[in-house]
Structures are given as structure tokens and as C-alpha cells.
Design a protein around this motif. Structure first.
Motif, PDB file in Angstrom:
ATOM      1  N   ALA A   1       0.835  -1.208   0.000  1.00 14.01           N
ATOM      2  CA  ALA A   1       0.000   0.000   0.000  1.00 14.01           C
ATOM      3  C   ALA A   1       0.868   1.256   0.000  1.00 14.01           C
ATOM      4  CB  ALA A   1      -0.936  -0.005   1.204  1.00 14.01           C
ATOM      5  N   ALA A   2       1.931   1.244   0.779  1.00 15.32           N
ATOM      6  CA  ALA A   2       2.834   2.396   0.807  1.00 15.32           C
ATOM      7  C   ALA A   2       3.540   2.584  -0.540  1.00 15.32           C
ATOM      8  CB  ALA A   2       3.863   2.229   1.922  1.00 15.32           C
ATOM      9  N   ALA A   3       3.918   1.473  -1.159  1.00 18.80           N
ATOM     10  CA  ALA A   3       4.586   1.562  -2.468  1.00 18.80           C
ATOM     11  C   ALA A   3       3.648   2.136  -3.521  1.00 18.80           C
ATOM     12  CB  ALA A   3       5.088   0.187  -2.889  1.00 18.80           C
ATOM     13  N   VAL A   4       2.386   1.742  -3.482  1.00 24.91           N
ATOM     14  CA  VAL A   4       1.406   2.258  -4.442  1.00 24.91           C
ATOM     15  C   VAL A   4       1.103   3.725  -4.143  1.00 24.91           C
ATOM     16  CG1 VAL A   4      -0.995   2.073  -5.187  1.00 24.91           C
ATOM     17  CG2 VAL A   4       0.401   0.018  -4.971  1.00 24.91           C
ATOM     18  N   THR A   5       0.881   4.048  -2.878  1.00 25.07           N
ATOM     19  CA  THR A   5       0.533   5.410  -2.484  1.00 25.07           C
ATOM     20  C   THR A   5       1.639   6.405  -2.815  1.00 25.07           C
ATOM     21  OG1 THR A   5      -0.800   4.541  -0.678  1.00 25.07           O
ATOM     22  CG2 THR A   5      -0.186   6.853  -0.538  1.00 25.07           C
ATOM     23  N   HIS A   6       2.861   6.009  -2.571  1.00 31.04           N
ATOM     24  CA  HIS A   6       3.994   6.906  -2.785  1.00 31.04           C
ATOM     25  C   HIS A   6       4.675   6.692  -4.136  1.00 31.04           C
ATOM     26  CE1 HIS A   6       3.649   8.384   1.272  1.00 31.04           C
ATOM     27  NE2 HIS A   6       3.670   7.141   1.735  1.00 31.04           N
ATOM     28  N   ALA A   7       4.099   5.846  -4.969  1.00 28.11           N
ATOM     29  CA  ALA A   7       4.649   5.551  -6.298  1.00 28.11           C
ATOM     30  C   ALA A   7       6.121   5.148  -6.222  1.00 28.11           C
ATOM     31  CB  ALA A   7       4.458   6.743  -7.236  1.00 28.11           C
ATOM     32  N   THR A   8       6.414   4.217  -5.287  1.00 35.45           N
ATOM     33  CA  THR A   8       7.778   3.712  -5.132  1.00 35.45           C
ATOM     34  C   THR A   8       7.778   2.188  -5.198  1.00 35.45           C
ATOM     35  OG1 THR A   8       7.502   3.764  -2.747  1.00 35.45           O
ATOM     36  CG2 THR A   8       8.621   5.667  -3.738  1.00 35.45           C
ATOM     37  N   PRO A   9       7.586   1.631  -6.385  1.00 43.93           N
ATOM     38  CA  PRO A   9       7.572   0.168  -6.477  1.00 43.93           C
ATOM     39  C   PRO A   9       8.918  -0.460  -6.127  1.00 43.93           C
ATOM     40  CG  PRO A   9       7.550   1.156  -8.659  1.00 43.93           C
ATOM     41  CD  PRO A   9       7.383   2.275  -7.673  1.00 43.93           C
ATOM     42  N   ALA A  10       9.993   0.317  -6.223  1.00 49.90           N
ATOM     43  CA  ALA A  10      11.318  -0.222  -5.886  1.00 49.90           C
ATOM     44  C   ALA A  10      11.380  -0.643  -4.419  1.00 49.90           C
ATOM     45  CB  ALA A  10      12.396   0.808  -6.188  1.00 49.90           C
ATOM     46  N   ALA A  11      10.669   0.067  -3.554  1.00 52.11           N
ATOM     47  CA  ALA A  11      10.665  -0.288  -2.133  1.00 52.11           C
ATOM     48  C   ALA A  11      10.023  -1.655  -1.917  1.00 52.11           C
ATOM     49  CB  ALA A  11       9.926   0.774  -1.326  1.00 52.11           C
ATOM     50  N   LEU A  12       8.938  -1.923  -2.630  1.00 44.92           N
ATOM     51  CA  LEU A  12       8.281  -3.224  -2.514  1.00 44.92           C
ATOM     52  C   LEU A  12       9.177  -4.329  -3.056  1.00 44.92           C
ATOM     53  CD1 LEU A  12       5.802  -4.971  -1.868  1.00 44.92           C
ATOM     54  CD2 LEU A  12       4.920  -4.393  -4.136  1.00 44.92           C
ATOM     55  N   VAL A  13       9.801  -4.081  -4.187  1.00 43.18           N
ATOM     56  CA  VAL A  13      10.706  -5.073  -4.792  1.00 43.18           C
ATOM     57  C   VAL A  13      11.877  -5.339  -3.854  1.00 43.18           C
ATOM     58  CG1 VAL A  13      12.300  -5.487  -6.707  1.00 43.18           C
ATOM     59  CG2 VAL A  13      10.030  -4.542  -7.146  1.00 43.18           C
ATOM     60  N   ARG A  14      12.434  -4.274  -3.295  1.00 49.60           N
ATOM     61  CA  ARG A  14      13.566  -4.420  -2.374  1.00 49.60           C
ATOM     62  C   ARG A  14      13.159  -5.217  -1.131  1.00 49.60           C
ATOM     63  NH1 ARG A  14      15.460   0.435  -3.129  1.00 49.60           N
ATOM     64  NH2 ARG A  14      14.025   1.402  -1.660  1.00 49.60           N
ATOM     65  N   ALA A  15      11.972  -4.951  -0.587  1.00 51.50           N
ATOM     66  CA  ALA A  15      11.501  -5.661   0.602  1.00 51.50           C
ATOM     67  C   ALA A  15      11.310  -7.149   0.327  1.00 51.50           C
ATOM     68  CB  ALA A  15      10.193  -5.045   1.091  1.00 51.50           C
TER      69      ALA A  15
END
Length: 139
Positions: free
Chosen positions: A28-42
Motif C-alpha cells: 500500500a505504501a509503495a502504491v501510495t507513494h509511487a515507489t515500487p522499488a521499495a516493494l521489490v527491495r523488501a
């Protein structure tokens, strides 16, 4: 009440719920903040620690299945900001556990009693994760 300290067992249900909850929050945070790299990294950090934990479980038998799943949760929770924090968390955990083993071995020797054969890693993994989270420097 189940506890890794008393039973040396981490329940699958607890770990599954924690992993799913953390994944939902991070997604949800990755979508909200438009940071898919954070989700991939996690997810990548989680898979890396899961693989390392599984290898340690298979190779030594001293690291349990619950511990392996817990390091995956730690990788997921600490992975979005930096690549290094999840690994540092596990390193802290092993340092804390080694210190505890040394103290317990010394105490057992002083009392002339047998050393404890195993220790629960869950509390040390959580302490290491908390220490790494509090001392991490986001990229």
C-alpha cells in the motif's frame, strides 16, 4: 500462551499473519507513494534471508523452521528502505545470541552443570531487528 523462550517454537499462524500484514502495508505504501522499488527491495530482502535461513537450517539443524520464517518477516519489514538493514539485523541477532551462549556456558562451568544444548533464536532475531531499525540510516 506459546513462547519461543519456553517452548522453542514459533507458531506458523503468527508468522503468516505478520508476514501478510507487513506485505499489505508495504505494498500500500509503495502504491501510495509511487515507489515500487521499495516493494521489490523488501520482497527481495525477504527471499534472500529466507534462503539463507533455510540453508542454515538444513546445514546445521541448529536454526529452526520458525526462525527461518521469522528472518523472512524481518527481511520484508526492514527491506523497503535499504538493502543492508535486514542483514545487519540478523548479524546483531547472532552477536547477541553468541554473547548469551558465552555467559550461559561460563555460568554452567562455574556451577559444574552441563551447558544448555540449544537456545531460542526468536528473541535474539527480534532484538537484532529492533536494534537495526533504530540505528539504520535510510538511503
Amino acid at each position: 500462551m506459546h513462547s519461543d523462550l519456553t517452548e522453542q517454537r514459533l507458531r506458523n499462524r503468527d508468522l503468516t499473519v505478520t508476514y501478510a500484514g507487513a506485505l499489505c502495508v508495504i505494498a500500500a505504501a509503495a502504491v501510495t507513494h509511487a515507489t515500487p522499488a521499495a516493494l521489490v527491495r523488501a520482497v527481495a530482502a525477504s527471499l534472500a534471508l529466507l534462503t539463507a535461513g533455510a540453508a542454515l537450517t538444513i546445514a546445521t539443524g541448529q536454526f529452526g523452521g520458525g526462525d527461518t520464517k521469522l528472518v523472512a518477516v524481518i527481511g520484508l519489514a526492514l527491506g523497503p528502505d535499504t538493502w543492508t538493514t535486514p542483514g545487519i539485523a540478523v548479524l546483531y541477532a547472532f552477536v547477541l545470541a553468541a554473547g548469551t551462549v558465552a555467559v550461559r556456558a561460563g555460568a554452567a562451568k562455574a556451577r559444574r552443570t552441563p551447558r544448555p544444548a540449544t537456545i531460542p533464536m526468536g528473541p535474539f532475531l527480534l532484538a537484532g531487528a529492533l536494534t537495526a531499525a533504530l540505528t539504520a540510516r535510510p538511503a
